[in-house]
Motif scaffolding. Structure first.
Motif, PDB file in Angstrom:
ATOM      1  N   LEU A  75       0.826  -1.209   0.000  1.00 26.55           N
ATOM      2  CA  LEU A  75       0.000   0.000   0.000  1.00 26.55           C
ATOM      3  C   LEU A  75       0.859   1.258   0.000  1.00 26.55           C
ATOM      4  O   LEU A  75       0.604   2.183  -0.782  1.00 26.55           O
ATOM      5  CB  LEU A  75      -0.942   0.009   1.201  1.00 26.55           C
ATOM      6  CG  LEU A  75      -1.804   1.259   1.314  1.00 26.55           C
ATOM      7  CD1 LEU A  75      -2.805   1.308   0.165  1.00 26.55           C
ATOM      8  CD2 LEU A  75      -2.504   1.314   2.635  1.00 26.55           C
ATOM      9  N   ALA A  76       1.877   1.293   0.862  1.00 21.73           N
ATOM     10  CA  ALA A  76       2.762   2.464   0.910  1.00 21.73           C
ATOM     11  C   ALA A  76       3.469   2.670  -0.430  1.00 21.73           C
ATOM     12  O   ALA A  76       3.601   3.803  -0.900  1.00 21.73           O
ATOM     13  CB  ALA A  76       3.779   2.308   2.033  1.00 21.73           C
ATOM     14  N   GLY A  77       3.896   1.581  -1.042  1.00 24.38           N
ATOM     15  CA  GLY A  77       4.536   1.678  -2.349  1.00 24.38           C
ATOM     16  C   GLY A  77       3.592   2.199  -3.420  1.00 24.38           C
ATOM     17  O   GLY A  77       3.959   3.054  -4.228  1.00 24.38           O
ATOM     18  N   ALA A  78       2.364   1.685  -3.421  1.00 22.56           N
ATOM     19  CA  ALA A  78       1.382   2.134  -4.413  1.00 22.56           C
ATOM     20  C   ALA A  78       1.044   3.614  -4.227  1.00 22.56           C
ATOM     21  O   ALA A  78       0.956   4.373  -5.209  1.00 22.56           O
ATOM     22  CB  ALA A  78       0.113   1.284  -4.314  1.00 22.56           C
ATOM     23  N   LEU A  79       0.877   4.039  -2.979  1.00 20.13           N
ATOM     24  CA  LEU A  79       0.591   5.453  -2.726  1.00 20.13           C
ATOM     25  C   LEU A  79       1.762   6.338  -3.149  1.00 20.13           C
ATOM     26  O   LEU A  79       1.560   7.414  -3.733  1.00 20.13           O
ATOM     27  CB  LEU A  79       0.280   5.681  -1.242  1.00 20.13           C
ATOM     28  CG  LEU A  79      -1.038   5.113  -0.727  1.00 20.13           C
ATOM     29  CD1 LEU A  79      -1.142   5.308   0.772  1.00 20.13           C
ATOM     30  CD2 LEU A  79      -2.220   5.739  -1.436  1.00 20.13           C
ATOM     31  N   ALA A  80       2.976   5.905  -2.887  1.00 20.47           N
ATOM     32  CA  ALA A  80       4.151   6.681  -3.269  1.00 20.47           C
ATOM     33  C   ALA A  80       4.267   6.802  -4.784  1.00 20.47           C
ATOM     34  O   ALA A  80       4.595   7.877  -5.309  1.00 20.47           O
ATOM     35  CB  ALA A  80       5.411   6.052  -2.695  1.00 20.47           C
ATOM     36  N   VAL A  81       3.969   5.728  -5.504  1.00 19.63           N
ATOM     37  CA  VAL A  81       4.024   5.771  -6.971  1.00 19.63           C
ATOM     38  C   VAL A  81       2.988   6.738  -7.515  1.00 19.63           C
ATOM     39  O   VAL A  81       3.284   7.541  -8.412  1.00 19.63           O
ATOM     40  CB  VAL A  81       3.825   4.354  -7.555  1.00 19.63           C
ATOM     41  CG1 VAL A  81       3.556   4.399  -9.047  1.00 19.63           C
ATOM     42  CG2 VAL A  81       5.042   3.490  -7.269  1.00 19.63           C
ATOM     43  N   VAL A  82       1.782   6.694  -6.984  1.00 21.49           N
ATOM     44  CA  VAL A  82       0.721   7.597  -7.459  1.00 21.49           C
ATOM     45  C   VAL A  82       1.106   9.052  -7.204  1.00 21.49           C
ATOM     46  O   VAL A  82       0.927   9.918  -8.076  1.00 21.49           O
ATOM     47  CB  VAL A  82      -0.636   7.249  -6.798  1.00 21.49           C
ATOM     48  CG1 VAL A  82      -1.670   8.319  -7.081  1.00 21.49           C
ATOM     49  CG2 VAL A  82      -1.128   5.901  -7.283  1.00 21.49           C
ATOM     50  N   VAL A  83       1.648   9.335  -6.027  1.00 22.13           N
ATOM     51  CA  VAL A  83       2.039  10.712  -5.708  1.00 22.13           C
ATOM     52  C   VAL A  83       3.180  11.171  -6.622  1.00 22.13           C
ATOM     53  O   VAL A  83       3.207  12.326  -7.059  1.00 22.13           O
ATOM     54  CB  VAL A  83       2.426  10.834  -4.217  1.00 22.13           C
ATOM     55  CG1 VAL A  83       3.103  12.150  -3.923  1.00 22.13           C
ATOM     56  CG2 VAL A  83       1.192  10.671  -3.348  1.00 22.13           C
ATOM     57  N   ARG A  84       4.094  10.278  -6.944  1.00 20.54           N
ATOM     58  CA  ARG A  84       5.223  10.641  -7.824  1.00 20.54           C
ATOM     59  C   ARG A  84       4.778  10.868  -9.265  1.00 20.54           C
ATOM     60  O   ARG A  84       5.323  11.725  -9.954  1.00 20.54           O
ATOM     61  CB  ARG A  84       6.290   9.543  -7.811  1.00 20.54           C
ATOM     62  CG  ARG A  84       6.985   9.384  -6.513  1.00 20.54           C
ATOM     63  CD  ARG A  84       8.148  10.298  -6.453  1.00 20.54           C
ATOM     64  NE  ARG A  84       8.876  10.033  -5.216  1.00 20.54           N
ATOM     65  CZ  ARG A  84       9.571  10.929  -4.593  1.00 20.54           C
ATOM     66  NH1 ARG A  84       9.646  12.142  -5.050  1.00 20.54           N
ATOM     67  NH2 ARG A  84      10.195  10.631  -3.491  1.00 20.54           N
ATOM     68  N   LEU A  85       3.801  10.078  -9.720  1.00 18.85           N
ATOM     69  CA  LEU A  85       3.380  10.158 -11.121  1.00 18.85           C
ATOM     70  C   LEU A  85       2.409  11.300 -11.399  1.00 18.85           C
ATOM     71  O   LEU A  85       2.353  11.809 -12.513  1.00 18.85           O
ATOM     72  CB  LEU A  85       2.741   8.838 -11.565  1.00 18.85           C
ATOM     73  CG  LEU A  85       3.682   7.642 -11.650  1.00 18.85           C
ATOM     74  CD1 LEU A  85       2.902   6.391 -12.023  1.00 18.85           C
ATOM     75  CD2 LEU A  85       4.801   7.887 -12.647  1.00 18.85           C
ATOM     76  N   ALA A  86       1.637  11.684 -10.406  1.00 15.02           N
ATOM     77  CA  ALA A  86       0.627  12.725 -10.615  1.00 15.02           C
ATOM     78  C   ALA A  86       0.981  13.961  -9.791  1.00 15.02           C
ATOM     79  O   ALA A  86       1.555  13.858  -8.713  1.00 15.02           O
ATOM     80  CB  ALA A  86      -0.746  12.206 -10.193  1.00 15.02           C
ATOM     81  N   SER A  87       0.616  15.090 -10.309  1.00 14.40           N
ATOM     82  CA  SER A  87       0.818  16.316  -9.526  1.00 14.40           C
ATOM     83  C   SER A  87      -0.346  16.464  -8.542  1.00 14.40           C
ATOM     84  O   SER A  87      -1.373  15.814  -8.670  1.00 14.40           O
ATOM     85  CB  SER A  87       0.890  17.529 -10.456  1.00 14.40           C
ATOM     86  OG  SER A  87      -0.353  17.733 -11.082  1.00 14.40           O
ATOM     87  N   ALA A  88      -0.169  17.327  -7.554  1.00 11.87           N
ATOM     88  CA  ALA A  88      -1.192  17.510  -6.521  1.00 11.87           C
ATOM     89  C   ALA A  88      -2.522  17.955  -7.111  1.00 11.87           C
ATOM     90  O   ALA A  88      -3.588  17.593  -6.601  1.00 11.87           O
ATOM     91  CB  ALA A  88      -0.709  18.507  -5.485  1.00 11.87           C
ATOM     92  N   SER A  89      -2.498  18.713  -8.190  1.00 13.04           N
ATOM     93  CA  SER A  89      -3.746  19.180  -8.787  1.00 13.04           C
ATOM     94  C   SER A  89      -4.480  18.056  -9.528  1.00 13.04           C
ATOM     95  O   SER A  89      -5.675  18.162  -9.763  1.00 13.04           O
ATOM     96  CB  SER A  89      -3.465  20.339  -9.740  1.00 13.04           C
ATOM     97  OG  SER A  89      -2.653  19.906 -10.810  1.00 13.04           O
ATOM     98  N   GLU A  90      -3.773  17.012  -9.899  1.00  9.76           N
ATOM     99  CA  GLU A  90      -4.398  15.897 -10.618  1.00  9.76           C
ATOM    100  C   GLU A  90      -5.019  14.861  -9.686  1.00  9.76           C
ATOM    101  O   GLU A  90      -5.795  14.025 -10.126  1.00  9.76           O
ATOM    102  CB  GLU A  90      -3.360  15.190 -11.496  1.00  9.76           C
ATOM    103  CG  GLU A  90      -2.815  16.061 -12.605  1.00  9.76           C
ATOM    104  CD  GLU A  90      -1.685  15.414 -13.357  1.00  9.76           C
ATOM    105  OE1 GLU A  90      -1.582  15.669 -14.565  1.00  9.76           O
ATOM    106  OE2 GLU A  90      -0.909  14.654 -12.744  1.00  9.76           O
ATOM    107  N   LEU A  91      -4.686  14.931  -8.417  1.00  6.20           N
ATOM    108  CA  LEU A  91      -5.200  13.965  -7.454  1.00  6.20           C
ATOM    109  C   LEU A  91      -6.464  14.490  -6.791  1.00  6.20           C
ATOM    110  O   LEU A  91      -6.640  15.701  -6.653  1.00  6.20           O
ATOM    111  CB  LEU A  91      -4.142  13.685  -6.382  1.00  6.20           C
ATOM    112  CG  LEU A  91      -2.865  13.011  -6.877  1.00  6.20           C
ATOM    113  CD1 LEU A  91      -1.825  12.982  -5.767  1.00  6.20           C
ATOM    114  CD2 LEU A  91      -3.157  11.615  -7.365  1.00  6.20           C
TER     115      LEU A  91
END
Length: 134
Positions: A75-91
């Motif tokens: 879970l921590a890895g998946a969350l870190a990947v999503v945060v790295r791939l998307a900018s804050a405005s895209e989340l």
């Protein structure tokens, strides 16, 4: 009736059983529709299955710790990947973008997964012990 002391498993076998329990836990999320039930109970189901492979109290705790660690790590890895791939405005606004929020969520998942898998492995061990006695 003679009481025979319970032998314990090797640590390697206990860790392998924990990894098997983790795989079963993750597989419980896959089936459509029933994953709403099996997903949250996945660590318990994985603990029950993995608990059949080990003996002793230490094995049950190793299974629980392994399942909790694998779940929290994935879970921590998946969350870190999503945060790295998307900018804050895209989340979405509710998405945990701060490191402390992600760590808190991973810690909760670790405690939940560890507790359920340990209970499942303990239940499996006690059922196996009762069958052996009869």
């Amino acid at each position: 009736m003679e009481m025979v002391p319970e032998q314990s498993s090797s640590l390697g076998a206990e860790i392998l059983a924990g990894v098997i329990g983790s795989a079963i836990t993750m597989a419980c999320v896959i089936p459509p529709v029933i994953h709403l039930v099996t997903g949250p109970l996945g660590p318990f189901i994985g603990g029950v299955v993995a608990g059949n492979r080990v003996k002793g109290l230490r094995g049950r705790f190793v299974i629980g710790f392994t399942v909790g660690t694998v779940l929290a790590g994935l879970l921590a890895g998946a969350l870190a990947v999503v945060v790295r791939l998307a900018s804050a405005s895209e989340l979405p606004s509710f998405f945990p973008t701060s490191g402390s929020a992600r760590a808190t969520i991973a810690a909760i998942v670790f405690v939940y997964g560890t507790a359920l898998a340990t209970v499942g492995a303990s239940l499996s061990g006690s059922i196996g012990k009762k069958k052996a006695e009869s």
